[in-house]
Design a protein around this motif. Sequence first.
Motif, short mmCIF file in Angstrom:
data_model
loop_
_atom_site.label_atom_id
_atom_site.label_comp_id
_atom_site.label_asym_id
_atom_site.label_seq_id
_atom_site.Cartn_x
_atom_site.Cartn_y
_atom_site.Cartn_z
N ARG A 40 0.87 -1.18 0.00
CA ARG A 40 0.00 0.00 0.00
C ARG A 40 0.90 1.23 0.00
NH1 ARG A 40 -2.99 3.42 3.77
NH2 ARG A 40 -4.86 4.16 2.69
N ILE A 41 0.78 2.06 -1.05
CA ILE A 41 1.67 3.20 -1.23
C ILE A 41 0.84 4.46 -1.44
CG2 ILE A 41 3.47 4.20 -2.70
CD1 ILE A 41 4.38 1.36 -3.35
N ILE A 42 1.22 5.52 -0.75
CA ILE A 42 0.57 6.83 -0.90
C ILE A 42 1.43 7.70 -1.80
CG2 ILE A 42 -0.43 8.80 0.30
CD1 ILE A 42 -1.60 6.08 1.14
N ASP A 43 0.82 8.25 -2.83
CA ASP A 43 1.50 9.25 -3.68
C ASP A 43 1.12 10.62 -3.14
OD1 ASP A 43 2.62 10.86 -5.60
OD2 ASP A 43 1.81 9.75 -7.31
N TRP A 44 2.05 11.24 -2.42
CA TRP A 44 1.80 12.46 -1.63
C TRP A 44 2.02 13.69 -2.50
CZ3 TRP A 44 0.85 11.06 3.58
CH2 TRP A 44 0.59 12.11 4.46
N GLY A 45 0.93 14.21 -3.07
CA GLY A 45 1.02 15.29 -4.04
C GLY A 45 1.11 14.72 -5.44
N CYS A 46 0.09 13.97 -5.83
CA CYS A 46 0.15 13.11 -7.02
C CYS A 46 -0.06 13.86 -8.33
CB CYS A 46 -0.88 11.99 -6.90
SG CYS A 46 -2.60 12.59 -6.81
N GLU A 96 -5.51 3.33 7.92
CA GLU A 96 -4.66 2.17 7.59
C GLU A 96 -3.27 2.64 7.19
OE1 GLU A 96 -4.51 -1.56 4.40
OE2 GLU A 96 -6.13 -0.10 4.32
N PRO A 97 -2.27 2.46 8.03
CA PRO A 97 -0.91 2.92 7.70
C PRO A 97 -0.39 2.27 6.42
CG PRO A 97 -1.06 2.36 10.02
CD PRO A 97 -2.32 1.86 9.38
N ALA A 98 0.39 3.02 5.67
CA ALA A 98 0.91 2.56 4.39
C ALA A 98 2.27 1.90 4.56
CB ALA A 98 1.00 3.73 3.42
N ASP A 99 2.64 1.12 3.55
CA ASP A 99 3.98 0.53 3.51
C ASP A 99 5.01 1.55 3.03
OD1 ASP A 99 3.31 -2.33 4.13
OD2 ASP A 99 2.08 -2.07 2.33
N ALA A 100 4.57 2.50 2.22
CA ALA A 100 5.51 3.49 1.68
C ALA A 100 4.76 4.75 1.28
CB ALA A 100 6.26 2.91 0.47
N ILE A 101 5.50 5.85 1.29
CA ILE A 101 5.04 7.12 0.75
C ILE A 101 5.99 7.53 -0.36
CG2 ILE A 101 4.83 9.61 1.20
CD1 ILE A 101 3.85 8.85 4.02
N PHE A 102 5.42 7.96 -1.46
CA PHE A 102 6.19 8.49 -2.59
C PHE A 102 5.73 9.93 -2.82
CE2 PHE A 102 6.46 9.52 -7.11
CZ PHE A 102 7.79 9.27 -7.37
N SER A 103 6.68 10.82 -3.13
CA SER A 103 6.31 12.20 -3.42
C SER A 103 7.28 12.78 -4.42
CB SER A 103 6.30 13.04 -2.13
OG SER A 103 5.82 14.35 -2.40
N ASN A 104 6.75 13.36 -5.50
CA ASN A 104 7.59 13.98 -6.51
C ASN A 104 7.12 15.40 -6.78
OD1 ASN A 104 9.62 13.90 -8.76
ND2 ASN A 104 7.78 14.27 -9.97
N ALA A 105 8.04 16.35 -6.65
CA ALA A 105 7.79 17.75 -7.01
C ALA A 105 6.58 18.33 -6.28
CB ALA A 105 7.63 17.89 -8.52
#
Length: 258
Positions: A40-46, A96-105
């Motif tokens: 489960r991954i969150i794209d923070w500012g997708c 539900e906590p995520a396994d990872a957060i990804f954020s680009n720009a």
Amino acid sequence: MTIHHGQQQWDARNYDRSMSFVSGFGQEAVQWLNPQAGERIIDWGCGTGDLSAKIAESGAKIHGIDFSQEMIQEAMTKYPHLSFEQADGQHWSTIEPADAIFSNAALHWMKDAPSTARAMANALRPDGRLVAEFGGKGNVASISTALKDVMTAHGWYEESMNPWYFPSIGEYASLIEQVGFRVMQAIHFDRPTILQDGEQGMENWLDTFAGSYLNHLTKEQRTIVVQEVIEQTRPQCMEDGQWVVDYCRIRIYAVRNG
């Protein structure tokens, strides 16, 4: 339809058309993330979802959040099989906590950096990872200096207009360590970036990214500022008929302490 973030506005389709380099350069950060099937991954500012879709190709369960409703609507239109939500990354939370957060720009638009860091830490499971790339110290200095100089000369500048947070590695590493991250890897690098649209590239960049400065102005004042910023930045940023902007990025890999 336009959406305000402070005084910033976003035109999602124009963003995709003229600023596609943003998601293009994010491909290397996706490699750092190394998403795995079932995570489960969150794209923070997708934004409009292009990198969310890339991550989803791994089989990961991606959920994209962005402050701009128009960006989210465009992402949902382009990728209806994925999950997106309009939300403020400075304060977003999840059950539900995520396994990872990804954020680009994106993180450099979230000026309440301490709250953003806490929100990301709280959204991760113990040992969950954060991979982010964003503007670092010195990012677009030629443009931000020109905006401040030109608007100050006309008496139109206020410090609150600056929408960006461009930290050094030391500043950002210290910040996220305070909320429970262990920084595993971080780089701060120059990435001169060619703007699309030839001679119109700088004007389009200002229209897309400098709304917090320009949207306070009348139409006539805005035209004056844009033209004077173009002329001030031309000696530094125009090369062989192309605008090349002084982007400086931080890319960071961190793990939430268990």
